[in-house]
Design a protein around this motif. Structure first.
Motif, PDB file in Angstrom:
ATOM      1  N   GLN A   6      18.660 -35.929  -4.433  1.00  0.00           N
ATOM      2  CA  GLN A   6      20.052 -35.641  -4.095  1.00  0.00           C
ATOM      3  C   GLN A   6      21.032 -36.675  -4.635  1.00  0.00           C
ATOM      4  O   GLN A   6      22.120 -36.335  -5.086  1.00  0.00           O
ATOM      5  CB  GLN A   6      20.230 -35.491  -2.584  1.00  0.00           C
ATOM      6  CG  GLN A   6      19.837 -36.708  -1.779  1.00  0.00           C
ATOM      7  CD  GLN A   6      20.076 -36.513  -0.279  1.00  0.00           C
ATOM      8  OE1 GLN A   6      20.291 -35.400   0.171  1.00  0.00           O
ATOM      9  NE2 GLN A   6      20.040 -37.590   0.475  1.00  0.00           N
ATOM     10  N   LYS A   7      20.603 -37.923  -4.631  1.00  0.00           N
ATOM     11  CA  LYS A   7      21.538 -38.959  -5.044  1.00  0.00           C
ATOM     12  C   LYS A   7      21.899 -38.810  -6.519  1.00  0.00           C
ATOM     13  O   LYS A   7      23.078 -38.830  -6.883  1.00  0.00           O
ATOM     14  CB  LYS A   7      20.921 -40.341  -4.794  1.00  0.00           C
ATOM     15  CG  LYS A   7      21.963 -41.427  -4.764  1.00  0.00           C
ATOM     16  CD  LYS A   7      21.473 -42.684  -4.071  1.00  0.00           C
ATOM     17  CE  LYS A   7      22.650 -43.631  -3.933  1.00  0.00           C
ATOM     18  NZ  LYS A   7      22.254 -44.935  -3.410  1.00  0.00           N
ATOM     19  N   LYS A   8      20.883 -38.638  -7.329  1.00  0.00           N
ATOM     20  CA  LYS A   8      21.124 -38.447  -8.769  1.00  0.00           C
ATOM     21  C   LYS A   8      21.948 -37.193  -8.988  1.00  0.00           C
ATOM     22  O   LYS A   8      22.922 -37.191  -9.738  1.00  0.00           O
ATOM     23  CB  LYS A   8      19.789 -38.301  -9.508  1.00  0.00           C
ATOM     24  CG  LYS A   8      19.006 -39.586  -9.609  1.00  0.00           C
ATOM     25  CD  LYS A   8      19.481 -40.411 -10.776  1.00  0.00           C
ATOM     26  CE  LYS A   8      18.724 -41.728 -10.853  1.00  0.00           C
ATOM     27  NZ  LYS A   8      19.537 -42.805 -11.422  1.00  0.00           N
ATOM     28  N   TYR A  58      23.891 -35.545  -7.013  1.00  0.00           N
ATOM     29  CA  TYR A  58      25.265 -35.657  -6.533  1.00  0.00           C
ATOM     30  C   TYR A  58      26.105 -36.512  -7.471  1.00  0.00           C
ATOM     31  O   TYR A  58      27.241 -36.184  -7.804  1.00  0.00           O
ATOM     32  CB  TYR A  58      25.260 -36.255  -5.126  1.00  0.00           C
ATOM     33  CG  TYR A  58      26.626 -36.342  -4.511  1.00  0.00           C
ATOM     34  CD1 TYR A  58      27.200 -35.223  -3.928  1.00  0.00           C
ATOM     35  CD2 TYR A  58      27.347 -37.531  -4.532  1.00  0.00           C
ATOM     36  CE1 TYR A  58      28.455 -35.292  -3.367  1.00  0.00           C
ATOM     37  CE2 TYR A  58      28.611 -37.610  -3.986  1.00  0.00           C
ATOM     38  CZ  TYR A  58      29.158 -36.485  -3.408  1.00  0.00           C
ATOM     39  OH  TYR A  58      30.402 -36.540  -2.865  1.00  0.00           O
ATOM     40  N   ASN A  59      25.510 -37.599  -7.914  1.00  0.00           N
ATOM     41  CA  ASN A  59      26.270 -38.512  -8.754  1.00  0.00           C
ATOM     42  C   ASN A  59      26.560 -37.958 -10.136  1.00  0.00           C
ATOM     43  O   ASN A  59      27.643 -38.178 -10.676  1.00  0.00           O
ATOM     44  CB  ASN A  59      25.559 -39.863  -8.855  1.00  0.00           C
ATOM     45  CG  ASN A  59      26.009 -40.776  -7.727  1.00  0.00           C
ATOM     46  OD1 ASN A  59      27.088 -41.350  -7.802  1.00  0.00           O
ATOM     47  ND2 ASN A  59      25.219 -40.849  -6.663  1.00  0.00           N
ATOM     48  N   GLU A  86      22.578 -42.346 -16.649  1.00  0.00           N
ATOM     49  CA  GLU A  86      21.239 -41.912 -16.250  1.00  0.00           C
ATOM     50  C   GLU A  86      20.151 -42.465 -17.160  1.00  0.00           C
ATOM     51  O   GLU A  86      18.972 -42.393 -16.826  1.00  0.00           O
ATOM     52  CB  GLU A  86      21.170 -40.383 -16.239  1.00  0.00           C
ATOM     53  CG  GLU A  86      22.099 -39.732 -15.218  1.00  0.00           C
ATOM     54  CD  GLU A  86      21.859 -40.251 -13.810  1.00  0.00           C
ATOM     55  OE1 GLU A  86      20.692 -40.445 -13.450  1.00  0.00           O
ATOM     56  OE2 GLU A  86      22.848 -40.490 -13.094  1.00  0.00           O
TER      57      GLU A  86
END
Lengths: 444, 211
Positions: free
Chosen positions: B47-49, B51-52, B174
């Motif tokens: 989720q963090k990736k 979302y970001n 990323e």
């Protein structure tokens, strides 16, 4: 080496993908060249700044919201179960199905229109797709939720409310009830509502089975047959007529070939909704039909084609309109029908045999009948997946009937009886082009 | 209803506890075997990736949240079609990129609808007043230098073309390879390289005062 020639090397240097030799070249160059050194430093700094961006925290209930959305979405697909036959093909290997699916009330209709007019290109990618209406099963009725396409493997696509393309497997497809079953249901409902006696219902049943039998034999069954069968028309008998048309469809389908005639099923489906002006496509409700018949017995139904009920009804409407206009107050009922407004938007599915040829002819018809093409795929060299985009035609109300008639009969009348054409349609189905006729206000 | 029963059964299947964390592949298999819990873990892991990336593509939290959520909904519904030709992350990113692209178009339309010109004076009841732009240079509350830089960089990212922004985010934030990027974006590596080049030059212009 000039600085300009160094440019690509600088990029490679930055990405760390130069050979040792190249790297040395760059390093040597930037020692001497101030401009290049500056550029490289700045680019390095840009990368540094970008990569040092902090990560944003994820909203706390992210997972819960995802789950809620998943469930909501799943629920839709689980509830989709009524698949209503539209242009239908009973292939030899596939015992059944072709499909119409269904959708939800009025507000979705706007989406549907958008879907059909704007996003057809996205939807019509695959060859063997079938336009369907997607509906949720609700006790005894269906709730339309969208329009899209369904493929042989029972995956369906449609646009959902926020316009995103939905795809899912309609695994709970239930074949729509047989026409006979539906007819009987109807009779029972009518009986319950006290509008006829049991014997009348029995009589109807008989009439129905006779007709459906005839339909299966693919004989020409005209509405006039029904009219002569009944001495005096009643509301329910008028219903028989529309069932009759369906029965004919069924007959054709059971022959195992694809026809475009499955559309008359839509008539029934839409007939249910005809009270809503937004979805009504000029389909007469049983009651109105009744009045019409009263006023002009035998005037309709010169069609002998299975499944042309849409057309038939349109013709009737047209004839009635003329009658209504000619004969004045003496024909109250007819006049009443004549007042019935032509729907703002009507869709016709024109069977296509040869894309270029047929499209040309369709366009000629439109032009001849004073329609204006508001939108269509540019020319015959369009890409395969753009070919079958709908054509949107604007027409003045007074030319509508003749345009409608000509388009509806196109290819159906001329070619319907050639076995070759039927076969071809069966192989290449559903080669149809949707023509959406939009009525232009003549006042403008 | 049989359907809800199936769902219940699905929920009962738990992911067995163990010391080491599960790989994506294992979680996917568990999910396809009927474990909803495995899906939850998959979401939590990514989720963090997700979302970001969405946030950096779109520049605002509301749209980023929607896109990231929708991406996982799509994952849920299409995981059975995931063949593992690429990594799960690549697949997820591709979904996000596509959703973000659509969303971006919508945002643009929205913006154009709302666009107000600075030259058009705002009219107040007691007369006219020119729209004021707050001068943020001397705002003491924003003395936090790093935060300011962060915002400037984010602002610069928002100003460059979306396809340039995508490559910068995927490459420099990323840290993906060209191969992965070409899978995600569906274009050739050469295209990505040249976009990256132009993107960096654009950013250099926008961030001049920080360099």
């Amino acid at each position: 080496m000039s600085c300009k020639e160094f440019e690509p090397l600088l990029q490679g240097y930055l990405e760390g993908e130069l050979s040792n030799e190249e790297r040395e070249m760059v390093e040597k160059h930037i020692e001497d060249c101030k401009a290049c050194r500056k550029e490289l430093d700045e680019l390095k700094r840009v990368v540094e700044l970008v990569s040092s961006l902090e990560e944003a925290p994820v909203p706390r209930d992210f997972l819960q919201e995802v789950r809620a959305k998943v469930e909501e979405r799943q629920a839709i697909w689980q509830r989709i179960r009524v698949i209503w036959a539209r242009p239908l093909r009973l292939g030899h290997s596939f015992g059944i199905l072709a499909i119409t699916v269904v959708f939800l009330g009025f507000f979705v209709w706007m989406n549907v229109r958008e879907l059909v007019t704007k996003h057809d290109d996205q939807l019509s990618r695959e060859d063997k797709q079938r336009p369907v209406t997607i509906a949720l099963d609700r006790e005894e009725t269906e709730e339309e939720i969208g329009e899209g396409y369904m493929y042989k493997d029972k995956t369906a696509r449609f646009k959902d409310h926020d316009g995103s393309l939905e795809e899912g497997t309609v695994d709970t497809v239930r074949i729509a009830k047989s026409e006979e079953e539906r007819f009987l249901d109807n009779s029972i409902a009518l009986e319950k509502s006290g509008r006829k006696t049991g014997s009348e219902a029995a009589q109807e049943k008989e009439v129905f089975s006779r007709q459906s039998h005839r339909g299966r034999d693919e004989e020409a069954v005209t509405t006039t047959d029904v009219i002569t069968d009944g001495k005096e028309l009643t509301e329910t008998q008028t219903e028989i007529q529309s069932r009759d048309v369906i029965a004919k469809d069924k007959g054709v389908k059971e022959e195992g070939g694809y026809t475009n005639d499955g559309y008359s099923n839509i008539v029934i489906a839409n007939g249910k909704k005809a009270t809503s002006p937004s979805v009504g496509k000029g389909i007469l409700t049983a009651k109105e039909e009744d009045k019409e018949k009263d006023s002009q017995p035998g005037a309709s139904a010169d069609e002998d084609t299975a499944g042309e009920s849409v057309l038939k009804e349109r013709d009737e409407l047209e004839d009635t309109a003329k009658l209504g206009a000619a004969a004045d107050s003496g024909m109250g009922a007819a006049a009443k029908v004549a007042e019935k407004p032509i729907p703002k938007e009507t869709r016709i599915y024109v069977p296509i045999e040869n894309y270029t040829e047929d499209l040309k002819r369709v366009n000629e018809i439109i032009k001849r009948e004073k329609g204006t093409v508001a939108y269509s795929a540019k020319d015959s060299r369009v890409k395969e997946d753009e070919k079958y985009q709908p054509i949107i035609v604007r027409v003045d109300e007074k030319y509508f009937n003749s345009l409608y008639k000509n388009l509806s009969t196109y290819n159906r009348k001329t070619q319907k009886n050639t076995a070759q054409f039927q076969k071809k349609l069966a192989v290449t189905s559903p080669q149809t082009i949707t023509v959406i006729i939009v009525i232009e206000d003549s006042a403008k | 209803m049989t359907v809800s029963k199936e769902t219940d059964i699905k929920r009962v299947v738990q992911v067995p506890e163990r010391e080491s964390s599960y790989t994506d592949g294992e979680l996917i298999r568990l999910f396809l075997d009927g474990s909803e819990e495995a899906f939850n873990r998959l979401v939590l892991a990514h989720q963090k990736k997700a979302y970001n990336i969405a946030f950096k593509f779109l520049g605002n939290h509301e749209d980023a949240n929607e896109v990231a959520q929708d991406a996982f909904v799509r994952v849920y519904r299409n995981l059975h079609k995931f063949r593992g030709h690429s990594s799960f992350q690549t697949w997820l990113y591709r979904i996000i990129v596509n959703l973000a692209r659509n969303r971006y178009r919508k945002m643009k339309r929205r913006k154009e609808d709302k666009k107000v010109s600075l030259d058009n004076p705002l009219t107040y009841e007691d007369g006219e007043s020119n729209r004021e732009i707050p001068d943020e240079t001397f705002n003491p509350e924003r003395s936090m230098r790093s935060k300011e830089i962060q915002e400037q960089v984010e602002g610069a990212l928002e100003q460059i073309a979306p396809e340039h922004r995508q490559v910068v985010v995927l490459r420099h934030i990323e840290g993906l390879s060209y191969t992965e990027m070409s899978e995600i974006l569906g274009c050739a590596e050469g295209t990505i390289k040249s976009r990256l080049h132009r993107a960096r030059q654009e950013l250099r212009e926008h961030l001049r005062e920080l360099l």
